[in-house]
Write a protein that holds these residues in place. Structure first.
Motif, PDB file in Angstrom:
ATOM      1  N   PHE A 132       0.851  -1.195   0.000  1.00 38.64           N
ATOM      2  CA  PHE A 132       0.000   0.000   0.000  1.00 38.64           C
ATOM      3  C   PHE A 132       0.879   1.235   0.000  1.00 38.64           C
ATOM      4  O   PHE A 132       1.914   1.271   0.678  1.00 38.64           O
ATOM      5  N   THR A 133       0.468   2.248  -0.789  1.00 39.23           N
ATOM      6  CA  THR A 133       1.200   3.516  -0.804  1.00 39.23           C
ATOM      7  C   THR A 133       0.219   4.678  -0.818  1.00 39.23           C
ATOM      8  O   THR A 133      -0.776   4.651  -1.538  1.00 39.23           O
ATOM      9  N   THR A 134       0.500   5.691  -0.033  1.00 39.41           N
ATOM     10  CA  THR A 134      -0.249   6.933  -0.054  1.00 39.41           C
ATOM     11  C   THR A 134       0.712   8.078  -0.333  1.00 39.41           C
ATOM     12  O   THR A 134       1.859   8.056   0.129  1.00 39.41           O
ATOM     13  N   TYR A 135       0.243   9.071  -1.102  1.00 37.34           N
ATOM     14  CA  TYR A 135       1.095  10.149  -1.574  1.00 37.34           C
ATOM     15  C   TYR A 135       0.574  11.497  -1.087  1.00 37.34           C
ATOM     16  O   TYR A 135      -0.631  11.727  -1.016  1.00 37.34           O
ATOM     17  N   CYS A 136       1.497  12.384  -0.841  1.00 36.33           N
ATOM     18  CA  CYS A 136       1.174  13.690  -0.285  1.00 36.33           C
ATOM     19  C   CYS A 136       1.917  14.749  -1.096  1.00 36.33           C
ATOM     20  O   CYS A 136       3.123  14.612  -1.335  1.00 36.33           O
ATOM     21  N   ASN A 137       1.192  15.808  -1.512  1.00 42.61           N
ATOM     22  CA  ASN A 137       1.828  16.884  -2.266  1.00 42.61           C
ATOM     23  C   ASN A 137       1.431  18.228  -1.699  1.00 42.61           C
ATOM     24  O   ASN A 137       0.251  18.490  -1.470  1.00 42.61           O
TER      25      ASN A 137
END
Lengths: 110, 112
Positions: free
Chosen positions: B19-24
């Motif tokens: 699982f991967t979550t991304y933040c920008n």
């Protein structure tokens, strides 16, 4: 035990009523914060205080008020001017970088 | 205003999958933090990243901070049912008096 306590766990508000949410910490932290969390959304900052007797508005302060008379306490009042108060309210405190959250108060409108 | 965008909003995985979550962020951050909120609970601090390009690991969790200090990711290897919850990133922009700006969170569900 050290930590942050919030009360009550659940709170019901009638139309036109002001309600106050309690937040107490015994971590000796200078900074305290109030956030609002709506379903499926992140945390939005209501008010914060970096020192006793001083506080600043966050991103959604309208309809809310706070006081910081003691280092340990940062109560939040949800006024009748807040037209959509139903949410999960989280209080946090921090010493330097990390924020420590209380268990939250769930506010419901009758 | 300054924003921190996080994707995806929801992620459903089979136990054992990654699982991967991304933040920008729209602006450069002095640091970024990650929090986990279990269902019905409150956010709990996981980690803070400060340096450009920094990578930190906590068992099956790997956290990265981008070179430009505007993006970050959290990767979980071989998810377990105990990983269930919502993961939030929170960025601290420069010259904002120490305010944290939270992403919307990624809700992870794990099917056994």
């Amino acid at each position: 035990d050290g930590g942050i306590t919030q009360s009550p766990k659940y709170l019901f508000r009638k139309e036109g009523q002001n309600v106050t949410l309690s937040c107490e910490q015994n971590l000796n932290h200078d900074a305290m914060y109030w956030y609002r969390q709506d379903p499926g959304q992140g945390l939005r900052l209501i008010y914060y205080s970096q020192i006793v007797n001083d506080f600043q508005k966050g991103d959604i302060a309208e309809g809310y008020s706070v006081s910081r008379e003691k280092k340990e306490s940062f109560p939040l009042t949800v006024t009748s001017a807040q037209k959509n108060p139903t949410a999960f309210y989280l209080c946090a405190s921090s010493s330097k970088e990390t924020q420590y959250f209380g268990p939250g108060t769930r506010l419901l409108v009758l | 205003g300054q924003q921190v965008m996080q994707i995806p909003q929801y992620q459903h995985v089979q136990e054992g999958e990654d699982f991967t979550t991304y933040c920008n962020s729209s602006t450069t951050l002095s640091n970024i933090q990650w929090y986990k909120q279990r269902p019905g609970g409150h956010p709990v601090f996981l980690i803070q990243l400060v340096k450009s390009g920094e990578v930190k690991k906590q068992k099956r969790l790997t956290f990265q901070f981008g070179e430009a200090k505007k993006n970050s990711s959290l990767h979980i290897t071989a998810t377990q049912t105990t990983d269930v919850g919502t993961y939030f990133c929170a960025g601290r922009p420069y010259n904002q008096g120490g305010k944290l700006i939270f992403g919307q969170g990624t809700e992870l569900s794990v099917k056994p």
